[in-house]
Design a protein around this motif. Structure first.
Motif, PDB file in Angstrom:
ATOM      1  N   PHE A 104      34.827  14.654  58.566  1.00  0.00           N
ATOM      2  CA  PHE A 104      33.639  15.337  59.065  1.00  0.00           C
ATOM      3  C   PHE A 104      34.106  16.665  59.631  1.00  0.00           C
ATOM      4  O   PHE A 104      35.098  16.722  60.366  1.00  0.00           O
ATOM      5  CB  PHE A 104      32.931  14.557  60.194  1.00  0.00           C
ATOM      6  N   MET A 105      33.392  17.726  59.296  1.00  0.00           N
ATOM      7  CA  MET A 105      33.695  19.034  59.892  1.00  0.00           C
ATOM      8  C   MET A 105      32.393  19.795  60.063  1.00  0.00           C
ATOM      9  O   MET A 105      31.459  19.606  59.284  1.00  0.00           O
ATOM     10  CB  MET A 105      34.595  19.869  58.983  1.00  0.00           C
ATOM     11  N   ILE A 123      42.333  15.639  50.972  1.00  0.00           N
ATOM     12  CA  ILE A 123      40.943  15.341  51.341  1.00  0.00           C
ATOM     13  C   ILE A 123      40.070  15.434  50.096  1.00  0.00           C
ATOM     14  O   ILE A 123      40.116  16.429  49.363  1.00  0.00           O
ATOM     15  CB  ILE A 123      40.442  16.328  52.428  1.00  0.00           C
ATOM     16  N   THR A 124      39.271  14.396  49.863  1.00  0.00           N
ATOM     17  CA  THR A 124      38.410  14.406  48.678  1.00  0.00           C
ATOM     18  C   THR A 124      36.924  14.398  49.024  1.00  0.00           C
ATOM     19  O   THR A 124      36.096  14.726  48.177  1.00  0.00           O
ATOM     20  CB  THR A 124      38.699  13.183  47.784  1.00  0.00           C
ATOM     21  N   GLY A 125      36.597  14.000  50.243  1.00  0.00           N
ATOM     22  CA  GLY A 125      35.185  13.944  50.625  1.00  0.00           C
ATOM     23  C   GLY A 125      34.966  14.499  52.017  1.00  0.00           C
ATOM     24  O   GLY A 125      35.710  14.184  52.941  1.00  0.00           O
ATOM     25  N   ILE A 126      33.959  15.365  52.149  1.00  0.00           N
ATOM     26  CA  ILE A 126      33.657  15.964  53.460  1.00  0.00           C
ATOM     27  C   ILE A 126      32.169  15.845  53.684  1.00  0.00           C
ATOM     28  O   ILE A 126      31.372  16.143  52.782  1.00  0.00           O
ATOM     29  CB  ILE A 126      34.029  17.463  53.492  1.00  0.00           C
ATOM     30  N   TYR A 156      34.307  16.729  47.260  1.00  0.00           N
ATOM     31  CA  TYR A 156      32.861  16.509  47.371  1.00  0.00           C
ATOM     32  C   TYR A 156      32.435  16.911  48.782  1.00  0.00           C
ATOM     33  O   TYR A 156      33.098  16.598  49.760  1.00  0.00           O
ATOM     34  CB  TYR A 156      32.583  15.027  47.140  1.00  0.00           C
ATOM     35  N   ILE A 157      31.318  17.616  48.874  1.00  0.00           N
ATOM     36  CA  ILE A 157      30.795  17.942  50.210  1.00  0.00           C
ATOM     37  C   ILE A 157      29.316  17.620  50.259  1.00  0.00           C
ATOM     38  O   ILE A 157      28.580  17.898  49.309  1.00  0.00           O
ATOM     39  CB  ILE A 157      31.043  19.416  50.592  1.00  0.00           C
ATOM     40  N   THR A 158      28.896  17.010  51.344  1.00  0.00           N
ATOM     41  CA  THR A 158      27.468  16.753  51.504  1.00  0.00           C
ATOM     42  C   THR A 158      27.016  17.335  52.839  1.00  0.00           C
ATOM     43  O   THR A 158      27.648  17.110  53.871  1.00  0.00           O
ATOM     44  CB  THR A 158      27.142  15.246  51.411  1.00  0.00           C
ATOM     45  N   ASN A 175      41.812   6.974  55.474  1.00  0.00           N
ATOM     46  CA  ASN A 175      41.660   7.476  56.849  1.00  0.00           C
ATOM     47  C   ASN A 175      40.821   8.754  56.897  1.00  0.00           C
ATOM     48  O   ASN A 175      40.643   9.441  55.892  1.00  0.00           O
ATOM     49  CB  ASN A 175      43.037   7.694  57.476  1.00  0.00           C
ATOM     50  N   TRP A 176      40.326   9.023  58.092  1.00  0.00           N
ATOM     51  CA  TRP A 176      39.369  10.108  58.298  1.00  0.00           C
ATOM     52  C   TRP A 176      39.893  11.139  59.296  1.00  0.00           C
ATOM     53  O   TRP A 176      40.734  10.829  60.134  1.00  0.00           O
ATOM     54  CB  TRP A 176      38.045   9.542  58.839  1.00  0.00           C
ATOM     55  N   LEU A 177      39.305  12.328  59.185  1.00  0.00           N
ATOM     56  CA  LEU A 177      39.527  13.392  60.170  1.00  0.00           C
ATOM     57  C   LEU A 177      38.167  13.762  60.744  1.00  0.00           C
ATOM     58  O   LEU A 177      37.223  13.999  59.989  1.00  0.00           O
ATOM     59  CB  LEU A 177      40.144  14.617  59.476  1.00  0.00           C
TER      60      LEU A 177
END
Lengths: 364, 478
Positions: A202-203, A227-230, A255-257, A128-130
């Motif tokens: 997503f932030m 949270i592992t990916g943003i 991880y952040i991109t 799931n996502w935020l």
């Protein structure tokens, strides 16, 4: 020819073919939009006959962004797509009559393409996502939600109204702006505490920072929330901020991109992190659906050299929208094609220096 | 060129964002200032208690010795500055180059800062009203009269958003360190020299490195300092003062609107005080909040204005290295133009006369290729209500205001320093009772003459410590 050179050539050929196809669609009497069919009558050339490659788009006069303000919005709907359910998306923090864009499915397509660039290791399918950023008339909520669904997850959303934040900042109400940010983060904390198995997010950079700080205050961290990916974007994303984020806010397990996007272009991806770049952030437009050029400040038809500074010029070429050369409110440095994205990129994006003094930056 | 990194509680940090700092006159880049981010400051402040813990590990008398040693080093030695080092003379030259302040004034401000550091025992004794030092360290203890008192530190670090106008303002925060409160400094973009030099002097003298952070940077850095330090000071214009008014966490330093008042009993002898008036207006190129911007009297105001104008009007800018240079340059483009335009507009009003013009031999605004100067200006105002009667500009500018003595205190508004020249007992009592006057001089004391054994713009001890009740044994029955 090297492997990269082959990829560059193939991408260029694809872009040329896509350009011709787009122009044929948008300027043909049976499929084009009322706006472009009417506009074409004022041109000194025939787009249907005289656009044979991407460079031929320079025959179009410069697109005035004021054209996007006000209605009727329906003039942008291509006849070939008439009758389909349509959305209207507006520019972020602007008050007054905003620039509007009619969209049917482009936001879904953008994010499905973007999905292919995300590493599954950090953005696990089915999780799931935020979504932490502006919704309302912006496309972001619907796009991120679609991304989550496309990857088999459910998206939890927290809204932020950038227009209200702009008003507070312009009135010097810093405390109230901080209170509003706290209110937003309170909602995120509640969602994260509710066992929803959120692993991806997503932030905006500012909200990511605020959330990370809140978690640190409470003896936790973004990594500890699961949270592992943003993917982050929406406001200026500097190399120093990127470094602070990776080294101090997130730690090695998240991880952040960085991304760069807007309602006209869709989502430009960041070049994967490379220590050799020293945290330089380079974006690549989602070609061929959109193209970014870095052009001279005094001649918008002239590309700057690689590593040179210029203004961002944007081309949108989807079935739904055709914009041949929109001058963005940003500037940056032109970057070489990359193996993953074999076309020009741009780094150091920041507000165009002539506008920077009057723009309220970083509201979300 | 000096490359000056961020200092994060003693650890140097090289930022990826660097701001060039240029010589105001030549345009040469003299330094590159690494830029912090708000996030960095906020993250570091989570560990602010470590700064206070490190300082509390050193007894206050020892910290005072460190201050004294640092004073000498700051004033006399070659000290590190980023990737280079600076002798005192080089320091003044570079500080002048980026702030526009003549070198002789940079040197004078150095002496001022060194004086406070070098007399820290007396300064602390005066500011704390003789409190035994261990009460500050432990939070409680018995005074010499045997009474239990408690002073609780309100913050582990003192935040500050510092200005560019004059290096003398650094005297305000120096007493924090020997009181074992750490520092979180956002220096001015042109006057970062002093915080860095004082810090290096402290480190060389033996101060724990964890005690000080210096974060050059943009507005987000200032914002983080102001929101995340439990106690912070900020310098700015009236808008800044208004924004933070009433916030007990913020000590706000804005325009001073400092004044000289001549009582009716002495005003006929105004010539005796002319030197006092000139120096109060003119010292440090009029840049300080303690410079007089108003001279109020019930009569002889035209003669006073004329006499001041004769002294100040002919003053011209001199090169910054000239020992006689007395005017500072405006290095921010447009700043001098804006002030000049405001003054010109104000002078058009009825009741306002510029008196300096006839003695100046040239325009007030002296524009150069890369900087501007504003030459001293004296205006005469026929009453307190006319424009320019209660204004302040960052150069030698003074309004001589005609006002009956019995109306003065109700008309002068907020005043940082007031020098009242009077022997009238009733008027003196009214001055003592006036809560809109901060520092009061009754008698021939220039507004710019500070006694560092007196609190300045509030008492830093009251700001950084909270007096409260404390008991460790039951009180006697009563």
């Amino acid at each position: 020819m090297s492997q990269l050179a082959e990829k560059i050539a193939a991408a260029k050929a694809q872009l040329d073919a896509h350009t011709v196809e787009s122009v044929q669609w948008h300027f043909h009497e049976s499929t084009g939009s009322p706006y472009w069919l009417e506009k074409a009558k004022t041109f000194k050339f025939d787009p249907l006959k005289e656009v044979k490659c991407f460079d031929d788009l320079k025959k179009f006069p410069h697109f005035e962004d004021e054209e996007l303000r006000g209605g009727p919005i329906n003039r942008w709907i291509p006849k070939g797509l008439a009758g389909k359910p349509a959305y209207v998306f507006e520019t972020g923090g602007t008050t007054g009559i905003p620039k509007s864009r009619m969209v049917i499915e482009d936001h879904w397509i953008d994010y499905e393409n973007f999905s292919d660039t995300l590493p599954d290791e950090y953005f696990p399918k089915g999780s799931n996502w935020l979504m932490l950023g502006p919704s309302g008339p912006r496309r972001l909520r619907l796009a991120v939600e679609h991304l989550a669904q496309h990857r088999g997850g459910i998206c939890f959303c927290v809204d932020l109204d950038p227009r209200w934040v702009v008003k507070l900042l312009k009135k010097g109400k810093i405390k109230e702006a901080e209170d509003y940010k706290d209110h937003v983060i309170d909602q995120v904390m509640t969602i994260l505490s509710a066992n929803h198995d959120i692993k991806c997010a997503f932030m905006t950079p500012k909200l990511l920072e605020a959330l990370a700080m809140r978690l640190i205050d409470e003896g936790s961290s973004i990594a500890e929330t699961g949270i592992t990916g943003i993917f982050a974007g929406g406001t200026e994303f500097t190399p120093q901020w990127y470094r602070t984020c990776r080294e101090e806010l997130l730690g090695p397990d998240v991880y952040i991109t960085p991304t760069y996007g807007n309602t006209l272009m869709g989502l430009a991806c960041g070049k994967p992190f490379d220590p050799a770049d020293n945290y330089k952030i380079t974006y690549y437009a989602p070609q061929p659906r959109a193209v970014i050029e870095t052009v001279e400040f005094k001649d918008y038809n002239q590309l700057v050299g690689y590593s040179q500074t210029g203004r961002v010029k944007l081309y949108t070429m989807t079935k739904e929208l055709f914009i041949p050369g929109f001058m963005e409110r940003d500037e940056g440095e032109r970057e070489l094609p990359h193996d993953k994205y074999p076309w020009d990129g741009i780094s150091g994006t920041r507000p165009f220096h002539e506008y920077a003094k009057t723009t309220t930056v970083g509201v979300y | 060129m000096f490359d000056i990194p961020i200092l994060r509680f003693g650890q140097t940090y090289e930022s990826m964002e660097r701001q060039p700092v240029v010589h105001f006159d030549t345009g040469e880049t003299v330094a590159q200032l690494h830029q912090a981010t708000g996030a960095m400051v906020k993250l570091d402040l989570k560990k602010a208690q470590k700064a206070r813990d490190a300082l509390r590990a050193v007894p206050i008398p020892k910290l005072i010795d460190i201050c004294k040693a640092a004073a000498r080093m700051y004033l006399e030695e070659t000290l590190p500055c980023g990737n280079g080092s600076l002798s005192p003379a080089e320091f003044c030259r570079l500080q002048s180059a980026t702030t526009g302040l003549p070198e002789n004034m940079c040197a004078a401000n150095m002496r001022k800062n060194a004086f406070v550091l070098g007399h820290m025992d007396q300064v602390l004794d005066a500011l704390t009203r003789g409190l035994p030092y261990d009460i500050l360290t432990n939070g409680y203890g018995k005074e010499s009269r045997g009474v239990m008192v408690s002073y609780q530190a309100t913050t582990p670090v003192f935040g500050m958003v510092l200005p560019n106008n004059s290096p003398g303002v650094h005297t305000l925060w120096l007493p924090a360190l020997p009181m074992q409160i750490g520092l979180c400094i956002k220096p001015g973009s042109q006057e970062f020299w002093t915080p860095y030099r004082i810090t290096e002097a402290f480190f060389k003298a033996g101060l724990p490195r964890e005690a000080i952070s210096v974060y050059p940077g943009g507005h987000d850095v200032g914002g983080a300092v102001m929101t995340d330090c439990n106690r912070a000071m900020i310098f700015g214009g009236q808008a800044t003062v208004d924004q933070h008014a009433g916030n007990p966490r913020i000590s706000v330093h804005g325009p001073g609107f400092s004044k000289i008042i001549l009582g009716d009993d002495v005003v006929d002898r105004w010539e005796d005080y002319l030197d006092l008036m000139v120096d109060s207006v003119f010292a440090n190129s009029g840049r300080s909040c303690i410079n007089a911007s108003g001279i109020w009297a019930s009569r002889h105001t035209k003669e006073i204005a004329d006499a001041l104008a004769q002294r100040l009007g002919p003053v011209v800018p001199l090169p910054p290295a000239d020992p006689k240079a007395s005017l500072a340059a405006f290095t921010t483009p447009g700043a001098a133009d804006a002030m000049n335009a405001q003054i010109e507009e104000g002078c058009k009003a009825d009741g306002v006369t510029e008196v300096t013009a006839k003695y100046r031999n040239g325009d007030r605004l002296d524009k150069r290729e890369r900087c501007d100067y504003l030459r001293p200006t004296v205006v005469h105002c026929t009453g307190p209500d006319v424009p320019l009667a209660n204004t302040e500009y960052m150069f030698p500018f003074v309004s001589v205001v005609e006002c009956p003595q019995n109306k003065m205190l109700s008309q002068i508004k907020q005043t940082l320093v007031c020098t009242a020249l009077t022997d009238d007992a009733k008027f003196k009592q009214q001055l003592l009772d006036a809560t809109h006057i901060d520092r009061l001089n009754i008698g021939p004391v220039k507004t710019v003459q500070l006694n560092w054994l007196q609190p300045h713009e509030g008492n830093i001890v009251d700001f950084l410590f909270r007096a409260r009740a404390f008991q460790n044994t039951p009180p006697e029955a009563h």
